[in-house]
Design an enzyme around this catalytic site. Structure first.
Site, PDB file in Angstrom:
ATOM      1  CG  ASP A 285      -2.812  -5.953  -7.215  1.00  0.00           C
ATOM      2  OD1 ASP A 285      -3.232  -7.071  -6.868  1.00  0.00           O
ATOM      3  OD2 ASP A 285      -2.959  -5.515  -8.363  1.00  0.00           O
TER       4      ASP A 285
HETATM    5  C1  BGC Z   1      -4.685  -8.233  -9.559  1.00  0.00           C
HETATM    6  C2  BGC Z   1      -5.786  -7.725  -8.683  1.00  0.00           C
HETATM    7  C3  BGC Z   1      -6.506  -8.860  -8.004  1.00  0.00           C
HETATM    8  C4  BGC Z   1      -5.482  -9.665  -7.219  1.00  0.00           C
HETATM    9  C5  BGC Z   1      -6.089 -10.814  -6.455  1.00  0.00           C
HETATM   10  C6  BGC Z   1      -3.780  -9.214  -8.827  1.00  0.00           C
HETATM   11  O1  BGC Z   1      -2.912  -9.844  -9.696  1.00  0.00           O
HETATM   12  O2  BGC Z   1      -3.925  -7.154 -10.072  1.00  0.00           O
HETATM   13  O3  BGC Z   1      -6.678  -6.938  -9.437  1.00  0.00           O
HETATM   14  O4  BGC Z   1      -7.522  -8.400  -7.191  1.00  0.00           O
HETATM   15  O5  BGC Z   1      -4.517 -10.172  -8.115  1.00  0.00           O
HETATM   16  O6  BGC Z   1      -6.490 -11.829  -7.290  1.00  0.00           O
END
Ligand code: BGC
Length: 758
Positions: A285
């Site tokens: 993530d």
């Molecule tokens: C989220 C993800 C997301 C990523 C990219 C993160 O803060 O937890 O689900 O895909 O950001 O935007």
């Protein structure tokens, strides 16, 4: 539905992919390999956007640093760019900077549409309509691929049992069986049978694993889950997504049982790869590798890189200063083996080759414009919104409304005419001008025949703590100086009082739900309840339309408002769908994908709890409030009316490993056609563990004309009857008696049973 063709090793060989990958690997330096396993955000924020302290980055320095990295072949992948011209420009930089000609992979949060916004994921799950869900993500994939996005950070398949957690809106709710079916439909929608085909992109189920169980529903907080909960509840949608061929899996931010999930070798290597045979690539993530230091787990960035990479995290998603830039040092120090890094690089290169990026790295910008404007996509979004809405209550059949019998409608409430809120959270590339609000939809539907008046009724409500997503245009301007809230409320109530029917649209503003949008309360924010009460107090028949991504405290409404329609955040065509539902052109057919609590004090609340030693008092666990849900899991009314009869089995007894087939007849005994979602639940009476009072193990959506019947069949085999047992630490099928219930929600009364012998 065709079975997805898992791109087998043989197939890869046949395509010459493996040979090319090995050839590239032989020529790459450690720094180039580290580049391939690094994914950067590329942000061009709107002028004046506040990024501090939410993202901790300088908005100009970030894109500059990424372009420099592109120039030296230091970027494997980029995210957050949606403009095809910009994607082409960045791709040119990537290719110019890479002496092997390796193109960049572009990812994005394509959560519920790119330009055509579909209802939010929890709404799509509420349709219990796997075909519609699959088609929705196919539209999203087509639009994404057209602009140059190759990969969606979706579906989010985290089971969510605590509605305080804002990200409940992104998933399929509380149930692993429904969650798995929805996950498979989404993976197939994004990828088709092979993501290398035209109009398809890679699906990335996330967040592995346990993110939805954050303590207190507080986003990012730690998660403590037993192995039995992980295997029986949290993992099934992930496993199903992997079996459907998902090309990617994303890690989760939080600590799972004391270890940051993003550094769990058990999760990514033992469960995902060894046990389930996952052959795609794992992405962290955002910033989750660097954050291993923040967690107080890794000593420094090289240590963070080592721990994530050896756990099985192939690609680091980073905003800036990636930890994986330290991989060459780690290789030299011997903390990361050459074979480990090569395996990760191999997976990224394979994905790029399968996508055909080496041959076709650029997109056609004219075609992108055409695809984004496709009217058929809007049509599909509208149908999805119609199928997702849940009719929670319809006292005295107030709905559907008859436009010929109405002289006037008052459309009241702060969300009745808000384009941005109609779309919901997690959208970035939307077109506000084409978005149809509930007010727009009603106006268009009734034309000049009926007078339609509208007022928001209450002042703007803001979050106490701002959201980092507000920088993408989600925040609302303050009310003008001197705004008279009481006068505004009176004006709205007077309009309602003078109308033949009032439609009150309330709920949560879109930036009150989603990531970093957890809440300590489930009440309607601001003075919305007061507004609703005052409107109902006028005596005008009132329809409550709820715009939400989590259950809200509707105790008063459930006793006092005759009709309640949950429309979620219905997307681009939301208002058009709602108008069709309100005026009976289509019947509501959605069913709740979670148990709707009465009050926040009850959460987490699930229908699939165990029997306990006092099941007779299950509804009286608190002395001050019933502990039953306000609306049960699976609940949803229709303009049709469905009766279940003839529940039968083909066997009264089976051996473990065999299958029993359950049959039931559903009849529409109402006056109008409609769709019903028939649901099958099981309960195991005894065995080597106490099992839930009910567990969903089958469902089917069907359309029935008034008076029509259909007999449904549900197979129950080893997959449905086994469970992971904490005592034996393995899967078991017990010798026992299984009760079966079939009906229109999780309180279904029709029952029959069979035994499983030895
Ligand atoms: C989220 C993800 C997301 C990523 C990219 C993160 O803060 O937890 O689900 O895909 O950001 O935007």
């Amino acid at each position: 539905m065709t079975e997805p063709d898992q791109h087998s090793e043989r197939q890869l060989q046949a395509d010459g992919v493996q040979a090319r990958v090995e050839e590239l690997l032989r020529r790459m330096t450690p720094a180039e390999k580290a580049g391939q396993v690094t994914q950067y955000f590329y942000f061009r924020l709107p002028a004046g956007a506040e990024t501090e302290p939410a993202l901790g980055m300088d908005p100009d320095a970030q894109p500059r640093a990424v372009e420099e990295a592109l120039g030296r072949g230091g970027v494997g992948s980029l995210l957050f760019v949606t403009d095809p011209a910009e994607i082409n420009r960045l791709q040119r930089l990537a290719l110019a900077g890479n002496r092997h000609g390796i193109p960049a992979l572009f990812g994005f949060d394509v959560i519920h549409g790119l330009r055509t916004i579909f209802p939010v994921p929890i709404a799509m799950a509420a349709s219990w309509d796997v075909e519609t869900i699959q088609q929705g993500q196919a539209v999203a994939a087509r639009e994404a691929r057209a602009v140059g996005i190759h990969w969606a950070f979706a579906p989010m398949v985290d089971i969510a049992r605590d509605p305080r957690w804002g990200r409940i809106v992104e998933g399929a709710g509380e149930d692993p069986f429904l969650g798995a079916a929805v996950a498979v439909a989404q993976v197939r929608g994004f990828q088709g049978t092979d993501y290398g085909q035209e109009d398809r992109i890679i699906a990335g189920p996330k967040h592995f694993a346990g993110y939805g169980a954050a303590l207190g529903g507080r986003d990012y907080d730690e998660v403590n889950l037993s192995d039995a909960e992980l295997w029986n509840t949290i993992f099934p949608p992930f496993k199903a997504a992997v079996e459907a061929g998902a090309g990617n899996v994303m890690t989760a931010y939080m600590d799972l049982n004391g270890v940051p999930a993003s550094a769990s070798r058990w999760l990514f290597t033992e469960v995902l790869r060894q046990e389930w045979g996952f052959g795609g690539f794992v992405v962290s993530d955002a910033n989750a590798v660097r954050n291993l230091v923040t967690h107080g787990f890794a000593a420094d960035l090289p240590d963070a890189a080592t721990r994530a990479m050896t756990a099985g995290v192939d690609l680091e998603m980073a905003i800036q200063d990636p930890a994986y830039a330290h991989l060459p040092e780690a290789l030299q120090a011997g903390t990361v083996g050459q074979d480990v890094l090569d395996a990760s690089v191999r997976r990224i290169l394979e994905a790029k080759l399968r996508l055909g990026l080496f041959d076709n790295p650029y997109v056609d910008e004219d075609r992108a414009r055409e695809v984004l404007a496709d009217p058929q996509h809007r049509e599909m979004a509208r149908v999805a919104a119609e199928r997702a809405a849940v009719l929670l209550r319809n006292q005295g059949n107030l709905l559907p409304l008859d436009p010929d019998a109405l002289g006037s409608v008052a459309v009241i409430g702060p969300l009745a005419d808000s384009r941005r809120d109609t779309l919901g959270p997690w959208v970035f590339d939307f077109d506000l001008d084409e978005t149809v609000t509930v007010l727009d939809g009603i106006r268009r539907k009734v034309g000049d025949r009926v007078r339609v008046e509208s007022a928001p009724g209450i002042p703007v409500v803001q979050r106490v703590f701002a959201s980092m997503f507000d920088m993408f245009g989600g925040n609302r301007p303050e009310d003008p100086e001197g705004f008279d809230a009481d006068a505004e409320l009176r004006r709205a109530v007077d309009l309602a009082g003078a109308a033949d029917v009032a439609v009150v649209v309330v709920g949560e503003w879109q930036n009150m739900i989603g990531e970093a949008a957890s809440r300590s309360s489930l009440e309607l924010p601001g003075r919305q309840l007061e507004l609703l009460q005052a409107v109902v107090g006028t005596g005008t028949p009132t329809v409550l339309v709820v715009m939400n991504g989590r259950p809200l405290d509707l105790r008063w409404a459930a006793d006092n408002v005759p009709a309640i329609l949950d429309i979620w955040y219905p997307g681009t065509q939301g208002g058009a769908a709602v108008a069709k539902l309100l005026f009976g052109e289509v019947s509501p057919s959605g069913k709740l994908p979670f148990s709707w609590p009465r009050t926040v004090g009850q959460v987490p609340l699930v229908y699939s709890h165990t029997r306990s030693h006092e099941p007779q008092n299950q509804g009286r666990r608190y002395w001050d409030e019933p502990s039953t849900p306000l609306f049960p899991f699976g609940h949803g009314l229709s303009y049709g009316q469905f009766e279940y009869t003839n529940l039968t089995l083909d066997h009264s007894s089976i051996q473990a490993g065999e299958t029993v087939t359950v049959s039931a007849t559903v009849t529409n005994v109402g006056q109008r056609a409609g769709d019903e979602v028939a649901q099958l639940y099981i309960h195991q009476r005894y065995g080597s563990a106490s099992r839930p009072v009910r567990e969903l193990k089958g469902f089917q959506r069907l359309t029935l004309a008034a008076g029509q019947s259909q007999t449904l069949r549900f197979p129950l085999g080893p997959d449905e009857l086994r469970y992971w047992n904490a005592a034996t630490r393995d899967w078991v099928i017990d010798t026992t008696t299984i009760d079966i219930f079939v009906g229109g929600d999780s309180t279904a009364a029709q029952t029959v049973n069979f035994t499983i012998g030895t």
